[in-house]
Design an enzyme around this catalytic site. Structure first.
Site, PDB file in Angstrom:
ATOM      1  N   CYS A 139      -2.524   8.902   2.626  1.00 21.36           N
ATOM      2  CA  CYS A 139      -2.011   8.361   1.354  1.00 21.36           C
ATOM      3  C   CYS A 139      -2.942   8.725   0.208  1.00 21.36           C
ATOM      4  CB  CYS A 139      -1.832   6.858   1.450  1.00 21.36           C
ATOM      5  SG  CYS A 139      -3.278   6.004   2.092  1.00 21.36           S
ATOM      6  N   GLU A 189       0.882  -1.178   0.000  1.00 21.12           N
ATOM      7  CA  GLU A 189       0.000   0.000   0.000  1.00 21.12           C
ATOM      8  C   GLU A 189       0.908   1.212   0.000  1.00 21.12           C
ATOM      9  OE1 GLU A 189      -3.112   0.087  -0.355  1.00 21.12           O
ATOM     10  OE2 GLU A 189      -3.779  -1.934   0.137  1.00 21.12           O
TER      11      GLU A 189
END
Ligand code: NAD
Length: 478
Positions: free
Chosen positions: A283, A249
């Site tokens: 993110c 990720e």
């Protein structure tokens, strides 16, 4: 462990083989609101890593053979322990990460969704065929020992995103939190010593070197990583030596496109929070906003109206709604990109207040007048700054939104969320998640992951659970 009113925190230890351990080596944890170290925690040695892998290997034999419903009962117990200790855990997240206390608490609460969802999810073998010629059954076997490596923006949530599905699937898990934010994960390890059998979940704090050793270790079978693209690439290269499974990720530089039919007064506040939640350290935050050229000033004004309400300060101060940047390196990155924006002719349309004195403070900043080719647009700031870009032609906006190596999230903003035009724009955006009138939404029930260089694999949902398994086929001829 006790926390006194002067915020003194007693030192959480490593959790190895069901017990607390200290270490000769230590990590200094810095309070981002002062820039000063406030606690030293043990940093695991390579010998302690070996010890943890051995304990995880032993524990795997029993844990993987435990019926999933019993493993899920343990996950429910984990949820109860977290609920019982939420004040302490929230305080640790606030101290190590810098975010306001109510947001730290929100992070812990959000992590409980992992418990609710994976603690009760149906995950049975699938019968693919059963007739007179034969039977085919697909099972999802646990992989073995999982190494989970996490990041500093949501330290507790990132740990729970990995440990809950990892354990439900029947693996044993070793977590290495970010060296910037080890406290809440270490404390969770301590709290869970009384819940889980020894070796099932272990927490090793340490620097990047320990992360590298975890990835290289022959006794670890899967790495689940959240962090930057360069580290993700290094992990994938290193994991190749032992053919470890990887879930990566990674970073993003998410674009949002505002369509001509949207109303700035309706979407302005949501656009602001899409970009600036957690001081922009998300993110999948909105990091490039494309608006119709003739409306740039109304959008800048609408977003700035929300920005003006934000109070930046230390997380334990009454009324504060946004914290500092978490660490000095990230602050330097945000400052570098802000300077590049100014040097490139960017016009600051909003700049908020920050506290005087030390600490990793950066004002809430909104910039217009830039385009691709400027570093603030091309790179991921991961901090409280947003460039508003303009477009004349929608096709061109989509092309520019896609002109990046990243592909984590993207969004479309409109008064007609279900229209053919909206859906056509959404379909053309190159991202793992495309949101309409929101950005981002990440939760246990929905797969989340990146395309292009934003990652490999997903977390969340049954797909995220399967990522912690090896599919195995039993094929019988009758
Ligand atoms: P980073 O990659 O430097 O560090 C993350 C973790 O990896 C830390 O625990 C670190 O100690 C460890 N590490 C560093 N080098 C390693 C190596 N060679 N091998 C193994 N482990 C190693 O991350 P960062 O720059 O501190 O974090 C910010 C980045 O994380 C941003 O790009 C952000 O977008 C990304 N991020 C992604 C997600 C997501 O879910 N996609 C979520 C949060 C943050």
């Amino acid at each position: 462990m006790t926390i006194t009113s002067d915020k003194t925190i007693s030192t959480p230890q490593l959790t190895i083989n069901g017990a607390s351990q200290t270490s000769d080596e230590t990590l200094s944890v810095i309070d981002p609101s002062t820039g000063a170290p406030f606690i030293e925690v043990p940093s695991a040695s390579l010998a302690q890593l070996d010890e943890a892998v051995e304990a995880a290997t032993t524990a795997f034999a029993t844990w993987s053979a435990t019926p999933i419903t019993e493993r899920q009962a343990k996950i429910q117990e984990i949820g109860q322990v977290i609920r019982d200790n939420i004040d302490e855990l929230a305080l640790l997240v606030m101290r190590e990460q810098g975010k306001p206390l109510q947001n730290a608490r929100g992070e812990i609460m959000a992590s409980l969704r992992q418990v609710e969802v994976f603690g009760s999810i149906e995950f049975a073998p699938e019968v693919l065929k059963d007739d007179e010629t034969g039977k085919v059954v697909l099972t999802y076997d646990p992989i073995g020992v999982v190494g989970a490596i996490t990041v500093w923006n949501y330290p507790f949530l990132a740990a729970m995103f990995k440990l809950v599905p990892g354990l439900v699937a029947g693996n044993t898990v070793i977590i290495k939190p970010s060296p910037y934010t080890p406290l809440s994960t270490l404390r969770l390890g301590e709290l869970l010593q009384s819940v889980l059998p020894a070796g099932v979940l272990q927490v090793l704090a340490g620097g990047d070197e320990l992360g590298r050793a975890l990835v290289e270790h022959t006794g670890i079978h899967k790495i689940s990583f959240t962090g930057s693209v360069p580290t993700g690439k290094a992990i994938m290269a290193s994991a190749a030596a032992t053919l470890k499974r990887v879930t990566l990720e990674l970073g993003g530089n998410d674009a949002g496109i505002v369509l001509d039919d949207a109303d700035p007064d309706v979407v302005g506040a949501d656009l602001f929070w899409a970009a600036f939640s957690n001081s922009g350290q998300v993110c999948a935050a909105l990091k490039r906003l494309y608006v119709p050229e003739d409306k740039v000033d109304v959008y800048a004004a609408a977003i700035a109206r929300e920005a003006a309400k934000v109070v930046v300060g230390p997380g334990d101060q009454e009324g504060v709604t946004a914290g500092p940047v978490q660490n000095a390196a990230q602050l330097a990155q945000v400052k570098r990109l802000a300077q590049a924006a100014k040097d490139g002719g960017g016009e600051i349309v909003f700049e908020g207040e920050i506290p005087d004195g030390p600490g990793y403070w950066f004002p809430t900043t909104i910039v217009k007048g830039l385009s691709e080719g400027n570093a603030l647009v091309d790179e991921e700031p991961f901090g409280p700054i947003l460039p508003i870009l303009t477009y004349r032609d929608l096709d061109e906006a989509i092309e520019r939104a896609n002109s990046t190596v990243y592909g984590l999230g993207a969004s479309v903003w409109t008064a007609n969320p279900d229209s053919t035009e909206t859906l056509a724009v959404a379909e053309r955006l190159e991202a793992g998640s495309v949101w309409v009138n929101q950005h981002p939404v990440v939760t246990a029930t929905i797969p989340f992951g990146g395309v292009k260089q934003s990652g490999i694999g997903v977390e969340g949902s049954i797909l995220g659970l399967r990522a912690y398994t090896n599919p195995r086929v039993l094929n019988i001829k009758r």
